[in-house]
Scaffold this motif. Structure first.
Motif, PDB file in Angstrom:
ATOM      1  N   TYR A 261      26.762   8.844  48.048  1.00 29.24           N
ATOM      2  CA  TYR A 261      25.954  10.005  48.392  1.00 29.24           C
ATOM      3  C   TYR A 261      26.391  11.242  48.087  1.00 29.24           C
ATOM      4  CZ  TYR A 261      23.009   7.187  51.618  1.00 29.24           C
ATOM      5  OH  TYR A 261      21.884   6.277  51.814  1.00 29.24           O
ATOM      6  N   ILE A 262      27.616  11.517  48.100  1.00 31.96           N
ATOM      7  CA  ILE A 262      28.080  12.848  47.474  1.00 31.96           C
ATOM      8  C   ILE A 262      27.809  13.092  46.065  1.00 31.96           C
ATOM      9  CG2 ILE A 262      30.161  14.334  47.188  1.00 31.96           C
ATOM     10  CD1 ILE A 262      30.995  13.414  50.086  1.00 31.96           C
TER      11      ILE A 262
ATOM     12  N   THR B 200      24.537   2.832  46.248  1.00 36.78           N
ATOM     13  CA  THR B 200      24.347   3.201  44.919  1.00 36.78           C
ATOM     14  C   THR B 200      23.044   3.820  44.743  1.00 36.78           C
ATOM     15  OG1 THR B 200      25.700   1.356  44.282  1.00 36.78           O
ATOM     16  CG2 THR B 200      25.238   3.126  42.472  1.00 36.78           C
ATOM     17  N   ILE B 201      21.810   2.853  44.910  1.00 37.16           N
ATOM     18  CA  ILE B 201      20.577   3.187  44.700  1.00 37.16           C
ATOM     19  C   ILE B 201      19.906   4.152  45.882  1.00 37.16           C
ATOM     20  CG2 ILE B 201      18.292   2.176  44.339  1.00 37.16           C
ATOM     21  CD1 ILE B 201      19.884  -0.532  43.465  1.00 37.16           C
ATOM     22  N   ALA B 202      20.417   3.633  47.210  1.00 36.58           N
ATOM     23  CA  ALA B 202      19.800   4.482  48.083  1.00 36.58           C
ATOM     24  C   ALA B 202      20.188   5.863  48.097  1.00 36.58           C
ATOM     25  CB  ALA B 202      20.431   3.919  49.559  1.00 36.58           C
TER      26      ALA B 202
ATOM     27  N   GLU C  51      30.188   6.511  37.453  1.00 35.01           N
ATOM     28  CA  GLU C  51      30.633   5.121  37.393  1.00 35.01           C
ATOM     29  C   GLU C  51      30.636   4.861  38.961  1.00 35.01           C
ATOM     30  OE1 GLU C  51      33.822   4.075  34.526  1.00 35.01           O
ATOM     31  OE2 GLU C  51      33.975   6.184  34.558  1.00 35.01           O
ATOM     32  N   ASP C  52      30.266   3.682  39.246  1.00 29.97           N
ATOM     33  CA  ASP C  52      30.468   3.006  40.753  1.00 29.97           C
ATOM     34  C   ASP C  52      31.397   1.935  40.582  1.00 29.97           C
ATOM     35  OD1 ASP C  52      30.746   1.573  42.983  1.00 29.97           O
ATOM     36  OD2 ASP C  52      28.476   1.858  43.680  1.00 29.97           O
ATOM     37  N   CYS C  53      32.678   2.385  40.897  1.00 26.46           N
ATOM     38  CA  CYS C  53      33.884   1.557  40.567  1.00 26.46           C
ATOM     39  C   CYS C  53      34.204   0.700  42.008  1.00 26.46           C
ATOM     40  CB  CYS C  53      34.926   2.060  40.152  1.00 26.46           C
ATOM     41  SG  CYS C  53      34.540   3.227  38.615  1.00 26.46           S
TER      42      CYS C  53
END
Ligand SMILES: Cc1ncc(COP(=O)(O)O)c(C=O)c1O
Length: 385
Positions: free
Chosen positions: A62-63, A87-89, A154-156
């Motif tokens: 979100y941030i 990630t999408i929300a 990057e979503d890790c």
């Protein structure tokens, strides 16, 4: 009975002891010195300048999406259909438009050609999810995004310790997010981080974490952003959240990070053993494992064999092996109502590989103290189907 859960022993007695010790010797538990210490330690482990500890990986998402909107404007953000909803929300709630690109079947992460085909003049960023421990980057993607001046986020959250060309993922994008939920590579019970090398991104992330207040920033930003209409202590510069974590979570994190690399080595060993022993005629075994650290044993049935998939589900239930269908996030996220409701033009069926994973994929746990004989037994049972 093979009998194993998705995750086991991720919070140990020694973590609880560290926590109890802290509780006995402190009297203030809201965000403070331990959070800062954890942030510094995490930055050192990862190799970024800044780390912001928050209360979940979703909060980190979100941030990140909100700082993107604040500093770079709203636009299209390319997202992955395999991964997690937040990630999408986060992209949607920050006012961007999510654009789905398909994943590839080698590392279940965004396919670079699919991403490049979705780029338009409105593209602000690619929010790439490194799925289930894989390195989701390619040099071609990195070079093209750089040349086109498109940000990489990057979503890790599923891939702590994975590397690309020997360098840790989470150090390539403008910002990266990790989760420390119980089921991940390490846990702070709940928790997450936003990591970046960018001073401005970091200062804004600090504000978004704490109500949007400038008093979270360093002096330079406090001076720059001060409004003549408000008190310096109560200047709310952005429409922020309260996504702070606590000292207690940071104390657990500081203890956990000491074991992370060793635990990741065990996970790598388990995953290799599993792939070596699984029947490659029936199941996918040719994953791109270079640099990966998988906290899950991934099972994707070959040849669209629905009957075999049903047998797999039945045998896992019988053998009490906990599993999740369609990988983390339940498969193709473009099928979910929260997408369809707002973006009815998105057709989940065009995402062919995500659809395949949705229909024929699942995963079981891979944790450091998972017994080898359980892995071998699992392969034996699956190969016999
Ligand atoms: C890819 C991905 N992003 C974000 C998250 C959200 O993390 P959290 O559960 O800490 O909110 C998860 C969750 O597990 C995830 O797998």
């Amino acid at each position: 009975m093979i009998d194993f859960p998705l995750m086991h022993n991720n919070i140990l007695r020694e973590d609880v002891d560290a926590l109890v010790n802290f509780l006995k010797t402190s009297d203030r538990f809201t965000q403070g010195g331990k959070v800062q210490e954890f942030e510094k330690t995490w930055s050192g482990w990862l190799g970024t300048k800044y780390t912001l500890f928050v209360n979940s990986g979703s909060s980190a998402n979100y941030i990140t999406a909100h700082v993107l909107a604040e500093l770079y404007g709203k636009g299209e953000v390319i997202v992955a259909p395999i991964g997690w909803s937040s990630t999408i929300a986060a992209v949607i709630n920050a006012g961007h438009t999510p654009v789905f690109a398909d994943v590839n079947l080698k590392n279940l992460s965004l396919d670079d050609d699919a991403v490049l085909s979705k780029i338009t003049p409105k593209t602000k960023a690619v929010f790439l999810t490194h799925v289930l421990g894989f390195d989701g980057l390619t040099d071609k993607l990195l070079e093209t995004l750089k040349a086109k001046n498109i940000l990489l986020l990057e979503d890790c959250c599923e891939s702590h310790g994975a590397t690309h060309n020997g360098k840790k993922i989470g150090t390539f994008g403008k910002a990266s997010n990790f989760s420390f939920y119980y089921a991940h590579h390490m846990s702070t019970i709940e928790g997450g981080v936003v990591c970046t090398d960018d001073e401005e991104f970091y200062q804004y992330a600090r504000m978004f974490r704490s109500h949007g207040m400038i008093r979270e920033c360093n002096e330079e930003y406090r001076t720059k952003l001060q409004s003549p209409d408000t008190y310096p202590e109560f200047t709310f510069h952005v429409a922020g959240f309260n996504m702070r974590s606590t000292e207690l979570n940071a104390v657990i994190g500081l203890n956990q990070i000491k074991r992370l690399d060793e635990n990741n080595d065990k996970r790598k060993h388990n995953f290799d053993l599993y792939l070596k022993n699984l029947d490659g005629e029936k199941y996918f075994v040719d994953f791109d494992t270079v640099g990966s650290v998988n906290y899950a044993l991934i099972l994707i049935v070959k040849n669209s064999d629905k009957k075999l998939y049903e047998k797999v589900v039945n045998v896992l239930n019988e053998e009490k092996v906990e599993f999740r269908r369609g990988t983390a996030g339940g498969g193709n996220l473009a099928r979910q109502r929260f997408i369809k409701n707002v973006f009815p033009e998105i057709n989940p069926q065009t995402l062919k590989n995500a659809e395949y994973i949705h229909e024929f994929g699942l995963y079981v746990g891979n944790y450091p103290d998972l017994d080898e004989y359980k892995i071998l037994n699992l392969c034996k049972v699956l190969n016999a189907l």
